[in-house]
Design an enzyme around this catalytic site. Structure first.
Site, PDB file in Angstrom:
ATOM      1  CB  SER A 299      -1.021  -0.032   1.142  1.00 17.17           C
ATOM      2  OG  SER A 299      -0.439  -0.121   2.397  1.00 17.17           O
ATOM      3  CG  ASP A 310       5.609   5.134 -12.375  1.00 20.05           C
ATOM      4  OD1 ASP A 310       6.310   4.102 -12.410  1.00 20.05           O
ATOM      5  OD2 ASP A 310       4.368   5.109 -12.478  1.00 20.05           O
ATOM      6  CE  LYS A 324      -4.653  -2.068   1.207  1.00 21.81           C
ATOM      7  NZ  LYS A 324      -4.827  -0.633   0.941  1.00 21.81           N
TER       8      LYS A 324
END
Length: 532
Positions: A299, A310, A324
């Site tokens: 999470s 990214d 998650k």
């Protein structure tokens, strides 16, 4: 070997069960009137409970029926929508708040008596003079020892309102005397930054165990201290971190990303999209970064790793994370209980969802670890199954994948031997800590006045102590045999000694010596040095 194997599923279960909650600061636009409007579905449930209350032939605790009903409803939604009973709510709230009001001690119930492992550094108990090994016998005249005293009752007597005072009667075995100690209760932190130290002259290390309300302040303080000590590079260890609040994860990411870089995308049931961007407050935007993750990083940990990956910031090292990508909001049910209900999905800056499929039920979902284990992806990077349809590219052209966790840039295999799994379990679960406490009861004087640096550099766990633990394990209920794993066992025993003598930071320092992922960081650092 058979006795060792029975501990492996338990260790796996403990690790995976943790990654189930991520806090939400998203807007929730539905009005109370709309959400709680009367309808036939609610009337039907209410009427059923009333019939059982008033008409059923036997007396039934309908509270327990309601609990089962709520759990049954949530289990049909997704694995991360969960019910928190009233009995567990306070503990869960403290954990996510990152603090509680009390005297600040870690303790065992040892031979039916509260034995202080060590007072929390800077806490009320330490300031009042309580030491490791002390026995707390009474609190405000209330007896706290004996077979009939429950742990929850003990905690209730030690906790209390802020600035309230509690009078303790304490027995100190080392001096063979009883002391009267008055302690003023204060806010005591539940530390989420386990460790912060320098690995080399310019490389720092910070380990974060969850993302609570206090985590960012802890992290910021740790980072500032390391920067003051001259670090230019950082290892952020998110292994076994089950997550926490979105807002906390976003603030940690902000320390590393330049202004206006996209951090996170969330999308709710109505299709409303919310984007979070980095601000101008980052203090480590130009520093070199390594992030460690494993199969139990979940999470909020994945939000951090995904946002950095990214944005082409740093190097992600380790194994594929839990997977998650759902956001929960906590909602009170009016009787002291609550639910954490999934209200949105989140996406990393490239637009990928890292949520694993959960359509086949919760049992199948949480057994995914075993599938990864059997498929070999914990040992071989090329065993990780990815779909081309879930391929994305970062601004610099690096290929990343969605569909089930963050895949690291640099893979480090897991030591899957039964002995190592068992050793990790006994170290982290408290089983070894209990043995170490008993050892210190008889030998605490050996370490009196010894600094941690002296302990780290000169103290060696001898064969006698490791053999004593092996025998203790065999004859204890655990019945674990670690006789073929002597060197790792000695290091783990030393780490547990450091934890009880000096604290959690020192525990991690000892345990991290020779850690495969940290060795990979140093290997990459050496390669970069040669390239330059």
């Amino acid at each position: 070997m058979g006795n060792q194997k029975k501990y492996l599923p338990l260790w796996i279960g403990l690790a995976l069960a943790a990654g189930v909650f991520i806090g939400s600061k998203l807007n929730f636009n539905d009005t109370t009137e709309k959400i709680f409007a009367t309808n036939s579905k609610k009337d039907k449930l209410n009427r059923l409970i009333d019939y059982i209350d008033y008409e059923y032939v036997d007396n039934v605790n309908t509270d327990s029926i309601v609990d089962v009903t709520v759990n049954g409803i949530l289990e049909n939604l997704d694995p991360h929508s969960v019910y928190i009973p009233k009995s567990e709510y306070a503990h869960n709230a403290d954990d996510m708040r990152g603090a509680f009001t009390g005297i600040g001690v870690s303790f065992y119930v040892y031979n039916d008596t509260i034995a202080v492992i060590r007072p929390i550094e800077g806490g009320p108990a330490e300031r009042a003079g309580i030491r490791g090994g002390d026995r707390i016998l009474y609190a405000d005249g209330k007896k706290l020892y004996g077979q009939l005293v429950e742990r929850d009752s003990i905690t209730n007597y030690l906790k209390g309102d802020i600035n309230s005072k509690v009078e303790l009667q304490v027995y100190r075995p080392s001096e063979k005397k009883i002391l009267d100690v008055k302690v003023k209760r204060k806010q005591v932190p539940l530390v989420s930054v386990d460790a912060s130290y320098k690995i080399t002259n310019d490389l720092g290390y910070i380990k974060v165990n969850r993302f609570s309300e206090t985590t960012y302040k802890e992290f910021e303080s740790a980072l500032e201290k390391l920067k003051d000590q001259g670090i230019k590079k950082l290892v952020l260890d998110l292994r076994n971190n089950p997550g926490g609040y979105i807002s906390t994860a976003e603030r940690v990411v902000d320390e590393f990303l330049e202004d206006d870089k996209l951090v996170l995308i969330t999308k709710n049931k109505s299709g409303d999209i919310n984007k979070t961007f980095a601000t101008g407050r980052g203090d480590f935007e130009h520093g070199k970064l390594y992030v460690l993750i494993n199969e139990n990083s979940a999470s909020a940990s994945e939000i951090v790793a995904g946002a950095l990956q990214d944005n082409d910031k740093g190097t992600i090292i380790g194994r594929r994370s839990f997977g998650k990508g759902l956001v929960q909001r906590e909602m009170a049910l009016g009787d002291g209980s609550a639910i954490r209900l999934t209200i949105a999905r989140y996406y990393t800056p490239t637009g990928r969802s890292i949520q694993r499929p959960y359509g086949k039920g919760n049992e199948n979902y949480y057994s995914d670890y075993e599938k990864r284990y059997r498929n070999g992806e914990l040992i071989h990077a090329d065993s990780i199954k990815v779909a081309d349809s879930l391929k994305y590219k970062t601004p610099k052209g690096k290929v990343v994948y969605g569909g089930g966790g963050i895949i690291p840039d640099v893979f480090v295999p897991k030591d899957t031997s039964i002995e190592n799994e068992t050793l990790q379990y006994v170290s982290r679960s408290g089983f070894m800590s209990y043995f170490i406490f008993e050892y210190l009861e008889k030998n605490r004087k050996i370490f009196k006045g010894m600094s941690f640096e002296d302990f780290k550099n000169t103290y060696t766990v001898d064969d006698k102590l490791s053999k004593e633990f092996i025998e203790y394990s065999k004859f204890n209920e655990a019945q674990i045999d670690l006789s073929n794993y002597t060197e790792e066992l000695k290091k783990t025993l030393k780490a547990n000694l450091a934890q009880q003598l000096y604290g959690p930071n020192e525990y991690e320092i000892i345990l991290n010596d020779g850690d495969p992922m940290l060795l990979k960081v140093l290997e990459l650092e050496a390669e970069n040095h040669l390239d330059n």
